[in-house]
Design a protein around this motif. Structure first.
Motif, PDB file in Angstrom:
ATOM      1  N   GLU A 135     -43.843 -50.023  90.857  1.00 22.25           N
ATOM      2  CA  GLU A 135     -45.247 -48.949  90.491  1.00 22.25           C
ATOM      3  C   GLU A 135     -45.760 -50.030  88.855  1.00 22.25           C
ATOM      4  O   GLU A 135     -46.700 -49.940  88.474  1.00 22.25           O
ATOM      5  CB  GLU A 135     -44.188 -48.548  89.467  1.00 22.25           C
ATOM      6  CG  GLU A 135     -43.502 -47.454  90.089  1.00 22.25           C
ATOM      7  CD  GLU A 135     -42.313 -46.250  89.986  1.00 22.25           C
ATOM      8  OE1 GLU A 135     -42.869 -45.280  91.212  1.00 22.25           O
ATOM      9  OE2 GLU A 135     -41.860 -46.660  89.303  1.00 22.25           O
ATOM     10  N   ASP A 177     -47.542 -35.732  94.024  1.00 20.75           N
ATOM     11  CA  ASP A 177     -46.962 -36.168  94.719  1.00 20.75           C
ATOM     12  C   ASP A 177     -45.257 -36.750  94.156  1.00 20.75           C
ATOM     13  O   ASP A 177     -45.256 -37.460  93.541  1.00 20.75           O
ATOM     14  CB  ASP A 177     -46.950 -36.723  95.697  1.00 20.75           C
ATOM     15  CG  ASP A 177     -46.192 -36.602  97.627  1.00 20.75           C
ATOM     16  OD1 ASP A 177     -45.488 -35.773  97.433  1.00 20.75           O
ATOM     17  OD2 ASP A 177     -46.368 -37.722  97.821  1.00 20.75           O
ATOM     18  N   HIS A 178     -44.033 -36.542  94.961  1.00 23.63           N
ATOM     19  CA  HIS A 178     -42.845 -37.149  94.323  1.00 23.63           C
ATOM     20  C   HIS A 178     -43.268 -37.210  92.891  1.00 23.63           C
ATOM     21  O   HIS A 178     -42.681 -38.150  91.854  1.00 23.63           O
ATOM     22  CB  HIS A 178     -42.413 -38.641  94.751  1.00 23.63           C
ATOM     23  CG  HIS A 178     -42.230 -37.970  96.309  1.00 23.63           C
ATOM     24  ND1 HIS A 178     -42.823 -38.556  97.158  1.00 23.63           N
ATOM     25  CD2 HIS A 178     -41.302 -38.584  96.629  1.00 23.63           C
ATOM     26  CE1 HIS A 178     -41.908 -38.593  98.241  1.00 23.63           C
ATOM     27  NE2 HIS A 178     -40.717 -38.545  98.295  1.00 23.63           N
ATOM     28  N   THR A 232     -51.072 -45.559  91.322  1.00 20.04           N
ATOM     29  CA  THR A 232     -49.590 -45.003  91.843  1.00 20.04           C
ATOM     30  C   THR A 232     -49.415 -45.888  93.017  1.00 20.04           C
ATOM     31  O   THR A 232     -49.490 -46.141  93.732  1.00 20.04           O
ATOM     32  CB  THR A 232     -49.803 -44.302  91.754  1.00 20.04           C
ATOM     33  OG1 THR A 232     -50.490 -43.495  92.748  1.00 20.04           O
ATOM     34  CG2 THR A 232     -49.989 -43.195  89.967  1.00 20.04           C
ATOM     35  N   VAL A 233     -47.696 -45.307  92.638  1.00 26.29           N
ATOM     36  CA  VAL A 233     -46.628 -46.250  94.379  1.00 26.29           C
ATOM     37  C   VAL A 233     -46.026 -44.790  94.940  1.00 26.29           C
ATOM     38  O   VAL A 233     -45.836 -44.183  93.143  1.00 26.29           O
ATOM     39  CB  VAL A 233     -45.706 -46.980  93.728  1.00 26.29           C
ATOM     40  CG1 VAL A 233     -44.971 -47.510  95.173  1.00 26.29           C
ATOM     41  CG2 VAL A 233     -46.562 -48.361  93.958  1.00 26.29           C
ATOM     42  N   ILE A 234     -45.869 -44.392  95.882  1.00 24.48           N
ATOM     43  CA  ILE A 234     -45.420 -43.153  96.432  1.00 24.48           C
ATOM     44  C   ILE A 234     -44.188 -43.799  97.249  1.00 24.48           C
ATOM     45  O   ILE A 234     -44.391 -44.157  97.512  1.00 24.48           O
ATOM     46  CB  ILE A 234     -46.051 -42.667  96.865  1.00 24.48           C
ATOM     47  CG1 ILE A 234     -47.407 -41.536  96.176  1.00 24.48           C
ATOM     48  CG2 ILE A 234     -45.165 -41.080  97.237  1.00 24.48           C
ATOM     49  CD1 ILE A 234     -48.353 -40.964  97.336  1.00 24.48           C
ATOM     50  N   VAL A 235     -42.842 -43.196  96.690  1.00 23.75           N
ATOM     51  CA  VAL A 235     -41.676 -43.459  97.681  1.00 23.75           C
ATOM     52  C   VAL A 235     -41.505 -41.993  98.567  1.00 23.75           C
ATOM     53  O   VAL A 235     -41.266 -41.625  97.346  1.00 23.75           O
ATOM     54  CB  VAL A 235     -40.750 -44.459  96.627  1.00 23.75           C
ATOM     55  CG1 VAL A 235     -39.437 -44.934  97.289  1.00 23.75           C
ATOM     56  CG2 VAL A 235     -41.535 -45.740  96.214  1.00 23.75           C
ATOM     57  N   ARG A 256     -48.024 -37.272 104.465  1.00 23.54           N
ATOM     58  CA  ARG A 256     -47.537 -35.877 105.077  1.00 23.54           C
ATOM     59  C   ARG A 256     -48.448 -35.418 104.858  1.00 23.54           C
ATOM     60  O   ARG A 256     -49.208 -35.126 103.922  1.00 23.54           O
ATOM     61  CB  ARG A 256     -46.454 -36.108 103.791  1.00 23.54           C
ATOM     62  CG  ARG A 256     -45.514 -36.741 104.492  1.00 23.54           C
ATOM     63  CD  ARG A 256     -44.044 -37.174 103.491  1.00 23.54           C
ATOM     64  NE  ARG A 256     -44.284 -37.847 102.152  1.00 23.54           N
ATOM     65  CZ  ARG A 256     -44.492 -38.008 100.967  1.00 23.54           C
ATOM     66  NH1 ARG A 256     -44.085 -36.636 100.584  1.00 23.54           N
ATOM     67  NH2 ARG A 256     -45.319 -38.196 100.605  1.00 23.54           N
ATOM     68  N   LYS A 274     -45.431 -37.543  90.535  1.00 25.18           N
ATOM     69  CA  LYS A 274     -46.300 -38.302  89.663  1.00 25.18           C
ATOM     70  C   LYS A 274     -47.580 -37.679  90.095  1.00 25.18           C
ATOM     71  O   LYS A 274     -47.316 -37.011  91.925  1.00 25.18           O
ATOM     72  CB  LYS A 274     -46.274 -39.971  90.886  1.00 25.18           C
ATOM     73  CG  LYS A 274     -44.978 -40.702  90.327  1.00 25.18           C
ATOM     74  CD  LYS A 274     -45.496 -41.875  91.293  1.00 25.18           C
ATOM     75  CE  LYS A 274     -44.065 -42.631  90.871  1.00 25.18           C
ATOM     76  NZ  LYS A 274     -44.271 -44.144  91.954  1.00 25.18           N
ATOM     77  N   VAL A 275     -48.679 -37.249  89.318  1.00 26.45           N
ATOM     78  CA  VAL A 275     -50.102 -37.744  89.911  1.00 26.45           C
ATOM     79  C   VAL A 275     -50.448 -38.333  90.543  1.00 26.45           C
ATOM     80  O   VAL A 275     -50.981 -39.877  90.167  1.00 26.45           O
ATOM     81  CB  VAL A 275     -50.609 -36.954  88.693  1.00 26.45           C
ATOM     82  CG1 VAL A 275     -52.408 -36.537  89.045  1.00 26.45           C
ATOM     83  CG2 VAL A 275     -50.129 -36.179  87.672  1.00 26.45           C
ATOM     84  N   ILE A 276     -50.562 -38.209  91.563  1.00 24.43           N
ATOM     85  CA  ILE A 276     -51.867 -39.426  92.357  1.00 24.43           C
ATOM     86  C   ILE A 276     -53.295 -39.202  92.617  1.00 24.43           C
ATOM     87  O   ILE A 276     -53.279 -40.702  92.589  1.00 24.43           O
ATOM     88  CB  ILE A 276     -51.415 -40.145  93.961  1.00 24.43           C
ATOM     89  CG1 ILE A 276     -51.190 -37.638  94.558  1.00 24.43           C
ATOM     90  CG2 ILE A 276     -49.268 -39.958  93.475  1.00 24.43           C
ATOM     91  CD1 ILE A 276     -50.536 -38.465  96.048  1.00 24.43           C
TER      92      ILE A 276
END
Lengths: 371, 312
Positions: free
Chosen positions: A342, B209-210, A351-354, B308, B212-214
């Protein structure tokens, strides 16, 4: 721990003194009794002060003997101090809990029946205190050890960081030298010869200009041809020198994936889509490092058989995904690895999405300006 | 433009689980700000923190420049919340429900009566004020819930999935009242996992998502993440090759291609040139049978970024 034991002894001793005082509130204080109390205190303070283990044990034994003697001779209440001392010795020897507890109950045979409940209570309380104390001490010890280990790790990391940055500086310098050398050699070989050849022909042409015009113009034509060729060589040389940017990024990633398939028991694939030329070297570095981290995690935890890497250049975002087909995780708990990814992404505004819902996937999103 | 709501590095943890992860965003005055994300993305958690229903683990939330934890009364007076789960009393009449909630915000006497009637009128329940909500449809309950949230005229109205499980008529009614409230000067935060709604009414959208603002921006900006072109497919009656040079001159058009009886036009997404294209075709006496615009929607944006679907 020693302080705990000492406090325990002091509390029990205080109890004994108060009880015996309350039993005979009117009588004079027995000087013998006073002496015993003080001697007891002196012996136990000595335990605290001596440093060597065998001396400590000696004094502990002495103080047990003293307590037993006092119990028999002076005041049966003194027996209450016994469990504390047994515990103290046991703690030093590091005996099993059950053994310690049984040892503590042994003096019950010499205790007078009317003191039995009190003895049991003291024994239980002391045992409890000992348990808590030893648990906390153990924990403290573990934490200390961990801290020490981390400090060492930090030191060795700092050292290796320094070394590698030194190595990096050195190799950059070496590469620069090599490259300069190669360039000057190439310019000398290709361009230098051409220019010299052209110059000679032109000189000759100047000399012949007045006398033999045909010959002079032929020489000049030669010179022009040689110069043209030289110019072309310069172009080729320069083109060779400048690397194509994507050769650095995607090829490194491809190499990484190939190595992975060979080294580990997983199938690794790499796909890319879009105009990967827009990815800057810094962004490639982030993508590369995050991919390495994610793959390491996948190998370590996921029990995956397939790991796929995807680099996709969208219109304003670069997306790099590492997916595995392992068990995934309902709840993702962020460790240092994810935090590191991150941070790297954040350094480039990304950003990183896990996500652990279908296998495990780590998506790095980096914005870029589409000109 | 001033910020009604500022969220700085907001984090909410439940044990090890990070529900909201270092989120920062601003909601400007007069916006309908959309929170788009799958179930469990952290939308409701964020909203509950804005509404002071949940404690903040880290970070801060400022409403009209004031910290909501330090100025909790001020925050409550200026926020109206329509929660995801309907919160009304079934055994009180519609009127009593609204009056009760407005009373909690300190409205009294004739003002309370006036505002209560106004709010009920606004959501179209003016004639149902004496009825009990237990006889209401899901949509009517939802509207009553909105009336309860707006009677005290808050600056910021938060609607958490207000159209879940209601009939299309009530849904349209709610979407229209959101627009009306916005016209009246309210700033609105709207969360949904229905992409169409968010796309329809929101002026600015954050994809969450998760926790966080992506991505954040207008729907055009969000779509531009994927591509800055759109394709317009025009069905025509003839499959004779036509001379389409004139179309290429229209601003934004980058390519024109005829495949039998379909003309495919590639154009810059941000330029609205459909009218001019059609005008040109009419001028060229081309008979149009259908027009279809192939542009990415927010669902595609979400899918492309996260891998997703919104409704997984």
């Amino acid at each position: 721990m020693e302080i705990w034991t000492m406090a325990n002894k002091a509390a029990v001793l205080g109890f004994i003194i108060v009880t015996s005082f309350l039993a005979h509130p009117t009588s004079e204080i027995d000087p013998w009794q006073m002496l015993v109390y003080l001697l007891y205190l002196a012996i136990n303070l000595t335990i605290l002060t001596v440093k060597q283990m065998n001396q400590k044990q000696l004094f502990m034994g002495l103080s047990i003997g003293f307590v037993v003697a006092s119990t028999l001779v002076l005041d049966p209440l003194f027996v209450l101090l016994l469990p504390v001392h047994i515990l103290e010795l046991a703690f030093l020897a590091g005996k099993q809990r059950v053994v310690v507890f049984v040892c503590m109950l042994l003096p019950l045979f010499i205790v007078l029946p009317e003191w039995m409940p009190l003895y049991l209570l003291t024994a239980f309380l002391s045992f409890l205190l000992y348990r808590c104390g030893s648990m906390l001490t153990d924990k403290l010890g573990r934490v200390e050890a961990e801290r020490e280990k981390m400090r060492e790790d930090l030191q060795s990391l700092t050292r290796s960081l320094n070394e590698s940055s030194e190595y990096f500086r050195q190799s950059t310098y070496t590469i620069q030298l090599e490259e300069r050398n190669r360039l000057s050699q190439q310019i000398h070989d290709d361009v230098g010869h051409a220019v010299a050849g052209a110059l000679i022909q032109m000189e000759a042409s100047r000399l012949l200009m007045a006398t033999d015009q045909d010959k002079a113009s032929e020489l000049l034509r030669n010179a022009i041809a040689i110069s043209k060729e030289g110019l072309e060589r310069i172009r080729v040389t320069l083109k060779d020198v400048k690397p194509r940017p994507e050769e650095l990024g995607i090829n490194r990633l491809r190499l990484f994936v190939d190595e992975l398939s060979v080294r580990e028991t997983v199938t690794a694939t790499l796909t890319f889509e879009g105009d990967i030329d827009v990815i800057t070297p810094i962004q490639w570095k982030i993508i590369q490092q995050n991919a390495t981290e994610a793959v390491t995690n996948a190998l370590k935890y996921a029990k995956a058989t397939v790991i796929s890497l995807e680099v996709r250049v969208l219109n304003t975002f670069i997306k790099a995904v590492v997916t595995d087909n392992g068990g995934g995780a309902d709840k993702v708990v962020k460790g240092l690895g994810i935090l590191g990814m991150e941070e790297r992404a954040a350094s480039a505004g990304g950003t990183v999405i896990v996500d652990g819902t279908r296998g495990f996937s780590v998506t790095t999103l980096l914005p870029y300006r589409n000109e | 433009m001033s910020h009604v709501l500022e969220i700085r590095q907001l984090t909410k943890k439940f044990g090890d689980f990070v529900a909201v992860d270092n989120m920062s965003l601003n909601v400007r005055e007069g916006e309908i700000f959309g929170f788009l994300g799958a179930n469990g993305a952290g939308k409701s958690t964020t909203i509950n923190m804005i509404a002071s229903l949940l404690r903040v683990t880290k970070g801060e939330i400022n409403l009209l420049g004031k910290n909501i934890e330090k100025h909790s009364k001020f925050a409550k007076m200026n926020i109206g919340i329509v929660p995801q789960d309907i919160a009304i009393y079934e055994d009180m009449t519609a009127y009593e429900n609204v009056r009760f909630f407005a009373g909690l915000y300190g409205l009294r006497g004739s003002l309370l009566r006036e505002r209560t009637e106004e709010a009920l009128e606004f959501v179209g329940l003016g004639d149902k004020s004496k009825s009990y909500p237990k006889n209401f449809s899901g949509g009517m309950k939802r509207r009553l819930n909105i009336a309860c949230a707006i009677a005290h005229r808050p600056k910021l109205i938060i609607m958490d999935e207000p159209t879940v499980g209601i009939d299309p008529h009530s849904r349209n009614y709610i979407l229209n009242s959101v627009r009306k409230l916005n016209d009246m000067g309210c700033t609105i935060i709207y969360t949904s996992h229905y992409m169409e709604e968010v796309e329809e009414i929101c002026t600015r959208i954050a994809i969450v998502d998760h926790g966080k603002v992506i991505a954040e921006g207008s729907k055009e900006q969000l779509k531009a993440i994927i591509t800055d072109t759109k394709e317009i497919w025009i069905g025509i009656r003839t499959d004779e090759p036509l001379n389409l040079q004139a179309l290429k001159a229209i601003a934004g058009v980058t390519a024109v291609l005829q495949e039998e009886n379909t003309i495919k036009i590639v154009s810059k997404a941000e330029i609205n040139n459909l009218n001019r294209i059609i005008q040109q075709l009419i001028k060229d006496q081309v008979e149009i049978r259908s027009v279809e615009e192939q542009a990415p929607n927010l669902e595609t944006v979400f899918l492309t970024l996260t891998g997703r679907n919104l409704r997984d």
